[in-house]
Each structure stands twice: as C-alpha cells, then as structure tokens.
Design a protein around this motif. Structure first.
Motif, PDB file in Angstrom:
ATOM      1  N   LEU A  14      -1.507   4.912 -15.061  1.00 12.30           N
ATOM      2  CA  LEU A  14      -1.977   5.516 -13.818  1.00 12.30           C
ATOM      3  C   LEU A  14      -1.664   4.611 -12.634  1.00 12.30           C
ATOM      4  N   PHE A  15      -1.917   3.331 -12.783  1.00 12.92           N
ATOM      5  CA  PHE A  15      -1.661   2.363 -11.718  1.00 12.92           C
ATOM      6  C   PHE A  15      -0.172   2.309 -11.385  1.00 12.92           C
ATOM      7  N   ARG A  16       0.645   2.316 -12.413  1.00 19.08           N
ATOM      8  CA  ARG A  16       2.092   2.176 -12.231  1.00 19.08           C
ATOM      9  C   ARG A  16       2.734   3.439 -11.660  1.00 19.08           C
ATOM     10  N   THR A  17       2.378   4.590 -12.172  1.00 18.21           N
ATOM     11  CA  THR A  17       3.019   5.826 -11.732  1.00 18.21           C
ATOM     12  C   THR A  17       2.564   6.270 -10.352  1.00 18.21           C
ATOM     13  N   MET A  18       1.346   5.912  -9.953  1.00 18.76           N
ATOM     14  CA  MET A  18       0.828   6.323  -8.650  1.00 18.76           C
ATOM     15  C   MET A  18       1.112   5.299  -7.555  1.00 18.76           C
ATOM     16  N   GLY A  19       1.655   4.158  -7.910  1.00 17.75           N
ATOM     17  CA  GLY A  19       1.959   3.144  -6.908  1.00 17.75           C
ATOM     18  C   GLY A  19       0.723   2.568  -6.253  1.00 17.75           C
ATOM     19  N   LEU A  20      -0.286   2.264  -7.049  1.00 14.84           N
ATOM     20  CA  LEU A  20      -1.562   1.808  -6.502  1.00 14.84           C
ATOM     21  C   LEU A  20      -1.534   0.315  -6.202  1.00 14.84           C
ATOM     22  N   ARG A  21      -2.399  -0.086  -5.294  1.00 15.59           N
ATOM     23  CA  ARG A  21      -2.627  -1.501  -5.039  1.00 15.59           C
ATOM     24  C   ARG A  21      -4.000  -1.918  -5.542  1.00 15.59           C
ATOM     25  N   HIS A  22      -4.958  -1.018  -5.469  1.00 14.14           N
ATOM     26  CA  HIS A  22      -6.312  -1.276  -5.969  1.00 14.14           C
ATOM     27  C   HIS A  22      -6.776  -0.042  -6.733  1.00 14.14           C
ATOM     28  N   LEU A  23      -7.465  -0.266  -7.810  1.00 18.10           N
ATOM     29  CA  LEU A  23      -8.020   0.811  -8.613  1.00 18.10           C
ATOM     30  C   LEU A  23      -9.461   0.455  -8.949  1.00 18.10           C
ATOM     31  N   THR A  28      -6.412  -4.842  -9.931  1.00 17.18           N
ATOM     32  CA  THR A  28      -5.246  -5.081  -9.088  1.00 17.18           C
ATOM     33  C   THR A  28      -4.048  -5.366  -9.988  1.00 17.18           C
ATOM     34  N   ARG A  29      -2.894  -5.509  -9.374  1.00 16.99           N
ATOM     35  CA  ARG A  29      -1.662  -5.741 -10.132  1.00 16.99           C
ATOM     36  C   ARG A  29      -1.778  -6.962 -11.031  1.00 16.99           C
ATOM     37  N   LYS A  30      -2.408  -8.031 -10.541  1.00 22.40           N
ATOM     38  CA  LYS A  30      -2.479  -9.273 -11.308  1.00 22.40           C
ATOM     39  C   LYS A  30      -3.316  -9.117 -12.565  1.00 22.40           C
ATOM     40  N   ASP A  31      -4.293  -8.208 -12.530  1.00 25.65           N
ATOM     41  CA  ASP A  31      -5.131  -8.005 -13.716  1.00 25.65           C
ATOM     42  C   ASP A  31      -4.377  -7.322 -14.839  1.00 25.65           C
ATOM     43  N   LEU A  32      -3.267  -6.658 -14.512  1.00 23.80           N
ATOM     44  CA  LEU A  32      -2.513  -5.917 -15.517  1.00 23.80           C
ATOM     45  C   LEU A  32      -1.380  -6.730 -16.129  1.00 23.80           C
ATOM     46  N   LEU A  33      -1.147  -7.944 -15.652  1.00 23.93           N
ATOM     47  CA  LEU A  33      -0.040  -8.760 -16.159  1.00 23.93           C
ATOM     48  C   LEU A  33      -0.309  -9.218 -17.592  1.00 23.93           C
ATOM     49  N   ASN A  52       0.839  -1.193   0.000  1.00 23.31           N
ATOM     50  CA  ASN A  52       0.000   0.000   0.000  1.00 23.31           C
ATOM     51  C   ASN A  52       0.878   1.248   0.000  1.00 23.31           C
ATOM     52  N   PHE A  53       1.241   1.708  -1.191  1.00 25.99           N
ATOM     53  CA  PHE A  53       2.071   2.900  -1.295  1.00 25.99           C
ATOM     54  C   PHE A  53       1.257   4.191  -1.218  1.00 25.99           C
ATOM     55  N   THR A  54      -0.037   4.108  -1.410  1.00 24.04           N
ATOM     56  CA  THR A  54      -0.870   5.306  -1.361  1.00 24.04           C
ATOM     57  C   THR A  54      -1.137   5.706   0.089  1.00 24.04           C
ATOM     58  N   VAL A  55      -1.317   6.982   0.310  1.00 21.77           N
ATOM     59  CA  VAL A  55      -1.637   7.491   1.638  1.00 21.77           C
ATOM     60  C   VAL A  55      -3.109   7.240   1.924  1.00 21.77           C
ATOM     61  N   ARG A  56      -3.405   6.708   3.111  1.00 21.20           N
ATOM     62  CA  ARG A  56      -4.802   6.495   3.505  1.00 21.20           C
ATOM     63  C   ARG A  56      -5.382   7.829   3.976  1.00 21.20           C
ATOM     64  N   SER A  61     -10.857   8.201   1.574  1.00 18.18           N
ATOM     65  CA  SER A  61     -11.829   8.985   0.809  1.00 18.18           C
ATOM     66  C   SER A  61     -11.249   9.508  -0.495  1.00 18.18           C
ATOM     67  N   SER A  62      -9.928   9.442  -0.640  1.00 18.57           N
ATOM     68  CA  SER A  62      -9.274   9.954  -1.845  1.00 18.57           C
ATOM     69  C   SER A  62      -8.726   8.842  -2.729  1.00 18.57           C
ATOM     70  N   ALA A  63      -9.204   7.621  -2.513  1.00 19.66           N
ATOM     71  CA  ALA A  63      -8.750   6.513  -3.365  1.00 19.66           C
ATOM     72  C   ALA A  63      -9.139   6.774  -4.816  1.00 19.66           C
ATOM     73  N   LEU A  64      -8.191   6.550  -5.720  1.00 20.19           N
ATOM     74  CA  LEU A  64      -8.420   6.863  -7.122  1.00 20.19           C
ATOM     75  C   LEU A  64      -9.436   5.912  -7.750  1.00 20.19           C
ATOM     76  N   THR A  65     -10.202   6.443  -8.658  1.00 18.58           N
ATOM     77  CA  THR A  65     -11.147   5.658  -9.447  1.00 18.58           C
ATOM     78  C   THR A  65     -11.010   6.044 -10.915  1.00 18.58           C
ATOM     79  N   ILE A  66     -11.420   5.155 -11.788  1.00 18.55           N
ATOM     80  CA  ILE A  66     -11.460   5.451 -13.215  1.00 18.55           C
ATOM     81  C   ILE A  66     -12.814   5.010 -13.752  1.00 18.55           C
ATOM     82  N   HIS A  67     -13.198   5.587 -14.863  1.00 17.60           N
ATOM     83  CA  HIS A  67     -14.456   5.204 -15.504  1.00 17.60           C
ATOM     84  C   HIS A  67     -14.246   3.976 -16.385  1.00 17.60           C
ATOM     85  N   ASP A  68     -15.313   3.286 -16.642  1.00 16.91           N
ATOM     86  CA  ASP A  68     -15.230   2.069 -17.449  1.00 16.91           C
ATOM     87  C   ASP A  68     -14.948   2.342 -18.918  1.00 16.91           C
TER      88      ASP A  68
END
Length: 757
Positions: free
Chosen positions: A729-738, A752-757, A55-59, A712-719
């Motif tokens: 976005l996932f890679r540069t922001m160091g996300l664990r869940h999007l 998640t990371r596994k979905d991007l492999l 979890n590299f993102t700030v909670r 409350s600031s967890a990133l989201t994207i549209h479908d």
C-alpha cells in the motif's frame, strides 16, 4: 502513545563514526546480493534515515475542495494544455542538448585524432602517443575540475538519483541547475577523452533535470517564485515531468522514442498513469525529432532519418536459422554471467572508493588521470599485439549490406593498403567501433583480436564507471556484448556456412546490457529502434530474458546496488522475503506526536521544537472545557480520535503568516484572504525556519485551526495489518506517512519509508 514528546525520537537521529563505518565494511557483510534477499546493516539503515521523502499524495484539504467547486471547464482545459506545452518545451530542450553534445564530442574527438594522425603520417610514434595521452588527459582534467567545482552530483550517470527521486526519495540538489550544467560540460569532456563510458546514462539525468526545471520554473536560491506554473509546483506533478524528461533523454540519445517511453515505465519511474504515457510519448517524439533535425543540417535536406547519438545501418535481407536460436540463448547466458560479474567487481570498487577515497578531491583527480593514462596506453599500443591485415581481405557483400562504410578500417602505423584491427576498435570513437562490430562484412576481425578487445573493454569499463566524471554504461556494455557476440558468431561460422556474425554482435550487445541493468521490454525496443532490425526481434528477446534470469540469480542490477551505496532508501515493488511474516506493529514507530484540530501557537511551537518530524496526525478536539484546554495548551490529556494529517511545513507557513482562528467555540471558518491558490503559492516556497518566526508573546495564546489545511483523506491502516500488505500500500500509493490506528480510531503508530527498510 498519542501525546507529545519533548525530545527528538531515536529513530530520527543516527550517529556513527569512521571506525564504525570501516568496521562494517570489514565485517564481511555482502556488498552485492540477490533481489529481495538482503539485510541492510545498521549503518546503512542509519544513513538512510537521514534522507527525506517526497509528498506524492494530494493534500485533500478543505481549501482544495472549495477550489474544485469553483473550477470551470475552461480552467481544466488550460491546466491540461499547460502540461502538453511543458512537455513540448522539455522535448525541444533535451533534443537541443543532445545535438550540442553530439556536435561538441565530434569536434573535440576530430581535433584529437587529427593531431595524432599528423604524427602517425610522419611515422613518429613517440610524439603521436604523447599527443594522444596529453589531449586525453587534458580533456579528463577539465571534466574532473567541473565536477569538483559543481559538486559530486555532476559525476557518473545520475540514474540512481533519478530512480530514487521517482521512487519518492528527496535527493537534495540532484536536479538543480548546477548539477545540470556541470554534467553537460563534464560529459562532453570525459566522453571526448576516450574513457570507456557512454553518454546515454547522463542524458537520462540531464533530461530529468530539464523536466524539473521547465515544469517548476522557480529557484529557492534566488527566491524566484513566479506564478506562471504555480499549479504544477508540487511533488506529484514534478515527479511526472521528471519521468517525461528521463524518457526524452534516452530517446534523444538512442533515437528511440518508443524505447524511451518503455524505459521510463519499466526502469526509471515507480508510478505511472495512462495520461502520462501519451504526454511522455509526445515529448520523446519531439526530443528525437529536434536532435535529428539539427544533426541533419537544420532542415537543409528534404529527407530526415530517425537517428540518435548512435545509429547503425542494418540489412533487412538476411534472416537467421531456427537452429541458431540455441546459440542466441547461449549469448544470453554469457551476457548474464558477464553482467553479474561486472556488477560484482564494479560495486566492490565503488564501495572501496566511498569508504577510503571518500570526498578527497585530489585523490579522485589522481585516480581519473591514472585511469585515462592506462586507457590511452591500451588504446594506442594494443595494435602492436596483432599483425597488420590487408584491406583487400575484407569481403563486402553489396547484395546484403546497404551501408559499406563500416568496412573502412584504421590504417594506424600499418603500410598502405593494410589496417590494424585493434586500432579500428580502440583508436576511434565508440560509435564508429560499434558500427564495425555490427558490420555485415566478413573476415574483418580475427578471433584472438575480438577476445583481447572484449577483455580490455570489460576491465577498463569496470575501472571507468564511478570515476569523478560524468559518464554512463550503455555504450561500454554494448561494446563488450558486441565483442563477445561477434566472436561467438565467427566461431560458429567456422563450422557452419551462412552464419552472419553481425547478428551475434547485436544479440550479444542486448544480452550484456540486460545482464548488468536487468531491463527487458524497453531494452528490446531500444535495440530494435537503434538498428532497425525488426526481423531479429525473437533472438533479442530470448537473449535479453535469459541474461536477466542468469544475472538475477547472482545479484541485482548495478543501479539498485549503487542506490544502496549512496544510501538512497529505494523501495522495490515487492517487500523483502525476510519480512514477509512480520506484523505492522513490529516495525511501526509507536512514539507518535499528534496535534489537535484547534491548537494554541504556544503548543504548536513546543511541538515543533521538540522533534524533527515532517508530519503530525491531527486528532479531534474534545468537547469538554477541561479536555479542550489540555488539548490546546499541550498538557497531559486523554487520547482523541484521528481526523487527518498535517505537514510540518504547512504549520510553519500558517505561523509565519499568522493565520489564526477567528471563530468562536468550534465552528469551522475559512480565511477569505488565504485561499487554495495562496496556500499552494506559500507552501511551494522554501519553508521558513522555526527560529525565523517573528511571533509576539501575545501571539502565543492565539489558536490555529488546522482543519482547513490538514489532509482529510490521508490513508490509515489498522494495527492488524501485515507488514507485506502495508508495504504494498505504501509503495503503490506513493505515500510519505502512513498512520496506524486501532479499532477505536485512536492513533497507535506511524509508518515512514525508513520503517519499511
């Protein structure tokens, strides 16, 4: 899509068997591949799905915002000063370990060569060889036994694990005390044994482990959680200190503080900041100074020299011709080809080890002993391939070479006044051999000896890398590059006057290193700092860039292939070409488990028991009584708008401490006894297990308010997002869940990371 599911998701669990694994190995799937042009097998993807992310993102929750409002300038300065203090400690400890490593290896190698020299002086070759093999085997045996006792993480270089961690992958226990201690001891013994390995790669892992240990200063094994560095006990700050440690490790090894910083930026770390640059440079400077200070007699001399584990005096008087730039470009091509060949053969060998030797300690021990015996035979008897040469044939030019100690060769079994050129390269420690290859003296080696030396070192380096002992590849690749570089230099010198073969050896080393690990800027700076040869900057840059381009044409760097063999789901800076046209809806997980803002303990327990997810999107609690009841008790309900993201471990902590909602209706209340400091303290500990929660039946009807604790600031994207943009976005922001939402702000998927492999 937004409801709960009682069964674990298929994407979270992957099972296979030995036959399937071997079948994939025999299926002809390429083991090495070019950058961004590889398709993982189903087995590889399945194994990578078992690896968790960090979890590299700030909670950014309400507790954090309340704490920030109370933050004073003094507390901010204290936190900043604490980071500099931690960097100081990291630098001192890394420098101290580098000194211990250097001193121990010198003592052990000195004892070995002294014992063998006694029999050489007595002209007893059989006893000399048996002593040489016996001591080398004993050192190797101790190195392997240490890895067997501590675990496999103490073997090899550890760079793939460090790169994976800094990329956002949780490699369990890779930076703990046991691997740290085991790697130090195993490295000392294996490097002293004469295996064709180097200390620089393990020093990166050692520095990273020290960065993690000093900054976190806690232990889940003994349940030790002091508050001294509580504010730094999170994945984000830990990642930064590990980056600092990795840089200080290589700077202490090479005596190259600037190169260490650039190495961490270019090769090790996936995330960087301007503030981290200054702290890393400060730590590298401290690590290098500590090593030098201790190596030079703890300040016994008023003068100090910037030297690391490898140091080479180099002339500042000789320059190259412009026409020689073509030769340096040729060295770059050779380095790229040999580097790609090394990656190909070594990765195939390591894959064979993984699939067939597996974790059989006895076979791994036997393999190490066989390799050290072969290495000892080559190092001892290779001198017989060439005749002895007269020491007087070596031409020393004092006017251009300040350091003439490199002309001192190994006599071995040669008559007085003569030396063995192969023994001078193989029957000695590697740093002394490198000094001789970089020597400004002329007529020191013959062309056939350089060819045989390069081939021997290249082949044995392939065999040694990946053995169950600690060891890296920097020094072996420098030796190979210096060997063929000096060969080319002396070959050119046969037809042109004034050619300095030592410069070709230096450029060849840089080209070979770039060919196998594909570093560029950091490698150039390290080589310049190592040799103090700033006037050779242009040839080194040319050779490094060409070697990287040639190597990339055939395959990726050895460390990226090793991460794949170890099933570390590493995300490159750019997405693979094969998925450039995909949409995010084609890869996202549609079976999303969500929780409402206000939820009963019973519903939370049911959710946690029904899957193994590590985070849950939080949805809005609807206003009507019927819908609110359905939300809280987990029944079939309508979809609700997205509000934030909450971690599984945070929910477990709330349940363990019984942080229940004490308000009425839907008013927002913060628990005065559970502020941000305590929240960080509890969530930084080892999370409680679900079956360890001591909850009464009456507690099941209580309500938990997730609003103060969710991000409350967890990133989201549209479908409508493309795969490529979501990947970046996932890679540069160091996300664990999007989280993926639709136009109505309803949750429709999660990445998640596994979905991007």
């Amino acid at each position: 899509m937004g409801g709960r599911f009682s069964q674990p998701l298929v994407s979270d669990i992957y099972t296979t068997n030995e036959d399937e694994m071997i079948g994939h190995w025999r299926s002809g799937a390429p083991v090495t591949h070019r950058r961004r042009a590889h398709h993982l097998t189903p087995y590889d993807i399945g194994m990578m799905k078992n690896v968790q992310s960090l979890n590299f993102t700030v909670r950014d929750n309400l507790l954090l915002r309340e704490s920030l409002e109370k933050t004073t300038r003094l507390s901010h300065l204290q936190k900043t000063f604490g980071k500099w203090l931690i960097c100081l400690f990291i630098g001192v400890f890394v420098g101290l370990i580098a000194y211990i490593l250097k001193l121990s290896v010198d003592k052990l190698q000195g004892f070995k060569f002294a014992m063998v020299q006694n029999f050489i002086t007595s002209d007893e070759p059989a006893y000399a060889f048996l002593t040489f093999v016996g001591i080398n085997s004993f050192y190797c045996l101790l190195a392997v036994l240490m890895v067997i006792v501590v675990g496999p993480l103490a073997s090899s270089s550890g760079i793939p694990e460090v790169k994976g961690y800094l990329n956002g992958v949780k490699v369990p226990s890779s930076l703990g005390f046991r691997p740290l201690f085991g790697k130090i001891v195993s490295l000392i013994m294996s490097y002293s044994s004469g295996l064709f390995i180097g200390p620089e790669g393990p020093m990166i892992h050692i520095g990273s482990a020290i960065g993690a240990a000093v900054s976190q200063f806690r232990s889940s094994t003994i349940n030790f959680y002091p508050k001294i560095f509580l504010q730094y006990q999170n994945d984000r700050d830990k990642r930064d200190f590990i980056s600092v440690g990795a840089a200080s490790g290589i700077s202490a090894a090479f005596g190259a503080p600037i190169g260490g910083v650039l190495f961490s930026i270019e090769e090790a770390s996936s995330f960087w900041s301007r503030q981290l640059t200054w702290r890393t440079f400060f730590c590298c400077m401290i690590a290098t100074f500590t090593t030098n200070f201790l190596l030079q007699g703890v300040g016994s001399s008023p003068d100090i020299h910037d030297s690391g584990l490898l140091t080479f005096g180099f002339s500042r008087l000789y320059l190259y011709r412009y026409s020689e730039l073509l030769c340096f470009c040729g060295l770059g091509i050779i380095g790229g080809l040999l580097g790609a060949a090394f990656v190909f053969f070594n990765i195939h060998l390591n894959k064979w080890r993984r699939d067939f030797i597996k974790s059989n300690s006895l076979i791994k021990l036997i393999e190490v002993m066989v390799v050290i015996v072969i290495t000892s035979i080559v190092c001892f008897y290779s001198s017989s391939l060439f005749n002895c040469r007269y020491q007087s044939q070596i031409v020393v030019e004092p006017s251009v070479c300040e350091d003439q100690t490199n002309a001192e060769m190994v006599q071995f079994f040669c008559p007085p006044g003569m030396y063995s050129e192969m023994a001078s390269l193989l029957f000695t420690n590697p740093d002394q051999a490198l000094r001789r290859l970089y020597s400004r003296t002329n007529n020191i080696f013959t062309l056939p000896a350089l060819v045989v030396f390069t081939l021997f070192y290249f082949a044995l380096s392939i065999m040694s890398s990946g053995l169950w002992v600690a060891g890296g590849l920097f020094v072996p690749m420098m030796m190979v590059g210096a060997g063929f570089g000096r060969f080319i230099g002396q070959l050119v010198g046969l037809y042109f006057n004034g050619i300095d073969a030592s410069i070709y050896a230096l450029v060849g080393s840089a080209a070979m290193m770039a060919g196998y690990c594909r570093m560029t800027i950091s490698l150039v700076v390290i080589m310049v700092e190592l040799t103090e040869g700033t006037q050779y900057l242009v040839p080194i840059i040319l050779a490094v860039m060409i070697a990287k381009w040639v190597g990339d044409f055939f395959n990726e760097s050895v460390y990226e292939h090793l991460m794949e063999l170890k099933h570390i789901p590493f995300l490159q800076s750019l997405p693979p070409h094969s998925k450039a046209t995909k949409k995010i809806t084609e890869v996202m997980n549609r079976q999303v488990v969500t929780v409402p803002e206000l939820c009963t303990v019973r519903a939370l327990l049911s959710t946690l028991e029904g899957n193994y997810h590590h985070a849950y999107p939080v949805t809005c609690s609807l206003e009507s009584d019927n819908n609110e009841y359905e939300l809280m008790f987990g029944g079939a309900r309508k979809r609700a708008p997205y509000r934030g993201l909450v971690l599984r471990n945070d929910i477990l902590v709330l349940l363990k401490l019984r942080i229940f909602y004490r308000g009425t209706s839907s008013e927002l209340l913060l628990d005065t006894n559970f502020g941000h400091d305590r929240f960080i303290q509890e969530t930084s500990k080892k999370p409680p297990k679900l079956n360890e929660l001591d909850l009464d039946e009456s507690d099941h009807e209580r309500i938990v308010d997730l609003r103060p604790y969710m991000n409350s600031s967890a990133l989201t994207i549209h479908d409508t997002f493309s795969y490529s943009e979501a990947y970046k976005l996932f890679r540069t922001m160091g996300l664990r869940h999007l989280t993926v939402i639709d136009v109505s702000n309803f949750v429709v998927g999660i990445i998640t990371r596994k979905d991007l492999l």
